[in-house]
Design a protein around this motif. Structure first.
Motif, short mmCIF file in Angstrom:
data_model
loop_
_atom_site.label_atom_id
_atom_site.label_comp_id
_atom_site.label_asym_id
_atom_site.label_seq_id
_atom_site.Cartn_x
_atom_site.Cartn_y
_atom_site.Cartn_z
N TYR A 1 3.04 -37.93 -65.92
CA TYR A 1 2.28 -37.25 -65.13
C TYR A 1 1.64 -38.24 -64.00
CZ TYR A 1 0.78 -34.33 -69.26
OH TYR A 1 0.80 -33.49 -70.15
N HIS A 2 1.52 -37.27 -62.92
CA HIS A 2 1.27 -38.01 -61.56
C HIS A 2 -0.30 -37.34 -61.42
CE1 HIS A 2 4.85 -39.85 -60.85
NE2 HIS A 2 5.39 -38.81 -61.54
N SER A 3 -1.36 -38.14 -60.83
CA SER A 3 -2.51 -37.69 -60.35
C SER A 3 -2.44 -37.10 -59.06
CB SER A 3 -3.64 -38.84 -60.56
OG SER A 3 -3.71 -39.26 -61.94
N VAL A 4 -2.53 -35.80 -58.65
CA VAL A 4 -2.30 -35.19 -57.40
C VAL A 4 -3.36 -34.24 -56.90
CG1 VAL A 4 -0.63 -33.70 -56.31
CG2 VAL A 4 0.36 -35.81 -57.78
N VAL A 5 -3.61 -34.00 -56.13
CA VAL A 5 -4.41 -32.82 -55.46
C VAL A 5 -3.57 -32.42 -54.43
CG1 VAL A 5 -6.59 -31.99 -54.68
CG2 VAL A 5 -6.48 -33.87 -56.58
N ILE A 6 -3.15 -31.01 -54.44
CA ILE A 6 -2.41 -30.61 -53.38
C ILE A 6 -3.37 -29.70 -52.54
CG2 ILE A 6 -0.68 -28.61 -52.83
CD1 ILE A 6 0.53 -29.40 -55.62
N ASN A 7 -3.26 -29.98 -51.39
CA ASN A 7 -4.06 -28.92 -50.31
C ASN A 7 -4.14 -27.66 -50.69
OD1 ASN A 7 -4.75 -27.83 -47.86
ND2 ASN A 7 -4.30 -29.64 -46.64
N GLU A 8 -5.26 -26.97 -50.74
CA GLU A 8 -5.39 -25.46 -51.10
C GLU A 8 -4.52 -24.66 -50.23
OE1 GLU A 8 -9.36 -24.28 -51.66
OE2 GLU A 8 -9.45 -25.62 -53.55
N LYS A 9 -4.35 -25.23 -48.94
CA LYS A 9 -3.51 -24.23 -47.85
C LYS A 9 -2.04 -24.13 -48.04
CE LYS A 9 -4.81 -26.44 -44.10
NZ LYS A 9 -5.12 -26.44 -42.72
N TYR A 10 -1.51 -25.02 -49.10
CA TYR A 10 -0.31 -25.26 -49.28
C TYR A 10 0.23 -24.18 -50.12
CZ TYR A 10 4.45 -27.08 -50.92
OH TYR A 10 5.88 -27.12 -51.31
N LYS A 11 1.57 -23.44 -49.63
CA LYS A 11 2.15 -22.35 -50.36
C LYS A 11 3.47 -22.63 -50.44
CE LYS A 11 -1.35 -19.27 -47.81
NZ LYS A 11 -2.31 -19.48 -48.97
N ILE A 12 3.88 -22.35 -51.67
CA ILE A 12 5.55 -22.47 -51.82
C ILE A 12 5.91 -20.87 -51.41
CG2 ILE A 12 7.16 -22.55 -53.57
CD1 ILE A 12 5.57 -24.48 -55.10
N SER A 13 6.75 -20.91 -50.59
CA SER A 13 7.45 -19.64 -50.15
C SER A 13 9.21 -19.91 -50.00
CB SER A 13 6.97 -19.23 -48.66
OG SER A 13 7.15 -20.47 -47.75
N SER A 14 9.38 -21.11 -50.27
CA SER A 14 10.87 -21.26 -50.45
C SER A 14 11.59 -21.97 -51.40
CB SER A 14 11.29 -22.08 -48.96
OG SER A 14 12.53 -22.23 -48.90
N PHE A 15 12.40 -21.28 -51.91
CA PHE A 15 13.09 -21.98 -53.03
C PHE A 15 14.75 -22.30 -52.60
CE2 PHE A 15 10.02 -19.49 -55.37
CZ PHE A 15 9.57 -20.47 -56.33
N PHE A 16 15.15 -23.59 -52.80
CA PHE A 16 16.46 -23.90 -52.42
C PHE A 16 16.79 -23.88 -50.81
CE2 PHE A 16 16.59 -22.52 -56.76
CZ PHE A 16 16.98 -23.60 -57.47
N GLY A 17 16.32 -24.74 -50.14
CA GLY A 17 16.39 -24.72 -48.93
C GLY A 17 17.71 -24.94 -48.28
N PRO A 18 17.58 -25.13 -47.08
CA PRO A 18 19.12 -25.14 -46.42
C PRO A 18 19.93 -26.24 -46.70
CG PRO A 18 17.33 -25.70 -44.63
CD PRO A 18 16.60 -24.99 -46.06
N SER A 19 19.38 -27.35 -47.22
CA SER A 19 19.99 -28.56 -47.58
C SER A 19 20.74 -28.45 -48.99
CB SER A 19 19.35 -29.86 -47.47
OG SER A 19 18.29 -29.82 -48.30
N TYR A 20 20.33 -27.44 -49.75
CA TYR A 20 20.83 -27.52 -51.12
C TYR A 20 22.25 -27.06 -51.34
CZ TYR A 20 21.19 -26.29 -56.12
OH TYR A 20 21.68 -26.09 -57.49
#
Length: 194
Positions: free
Chosen positions: A133-152
């Motif tokens: 487990y990691h204690s993390v707070v992600i910025n609310e503006k963060y949006k996952i919009s990409s899976f498997f980017g160009p380097s994969y």
């Protein structure tokens, strides 16, 4: 491109400098505004590995906010380097957080990333088994919009994205249920759920 790996329909990303791999949406699949659980099936090819000093981007905002990457030696980490568009942690968390380490064997594997906004935790699961487990707070503006980017480099199958915190039991159960499809030679359709 679209391929078949051990009888399973899979999408593939190969080639140095490939720019159009993976999935990128105009809108987000999930965001830091709420808790989420994302899962992706990847196929580990015996002859393919991340080149030392490089990384494979698996989940990101498409602009440098890389929530899940894989590095040489089976190191999975976050590389949150896009504060201008929300791709950052707002907690006192190292932006290059190591989420876990696993030398994947050749074949299909399920990677699941669970963010519990209320608890302020982020946890990686590999084949249904949770890492630290990691204690993390992600910025609310963060949006996952990409899976498997160009380097994969490799194959990927089913992708799930839910605005929900799945329990450890549900994550493991999902792995067990779907792994039977990936171990058989029958075809399964591609699916993106959000």
């Amino acid at each position: 491109g679209i391929s078949n790996v051990n009888g399973i329909r899979a999408f593939s990303c190969f080639g140095k400098g490939t720019k159009s791999c993976g999935l990128t949406g105009n809108a987000s699949f999930v965001s830091g505004e709420s808790s989420f659980t994302t899962s992706v099936w990847i196929y580990k090819i015996a002859s393919e590995d991340v080149i030392k000093g490089e990384k494979w981007v698996i989940l990101s905002d498409g602009n440098g906010g890389e929530l899940l990457t894989q590095e040489k030696g089976g190191i999975f980490r976050s590389n949150m380097n896009n504060p201008a568009q929300g791709g950052s942690f707002i907690s006192n968390t190292d932006k290059k957080l190591v989420l876990g380490k696993a030398n994947l064997t050749p074949g299909w594997h399920l990677l699941t990333l669970r963010y519990d906004k209320e608890a302020g935790t982020l946890r990686l699961y590999i084949d249904g088994v949770g890492k630290k487990y990691h204690s993390v707070v992600i910025n609310e503006k963060y949006k996952i919009s990409s899976f498997f980017g160009p380097s994969y480099q490799g194959y990927f199958g089913l992708i799930y994205a839910y605005e929900n915190v799945f329990s450890d039991d549900i994550i493991y159960s999902n792995y067990q249920e779907m792994s039977s499809y990936y171990e058989e030679t029958s075809m399964i359709p591609f699916s993106l759920n959000s």
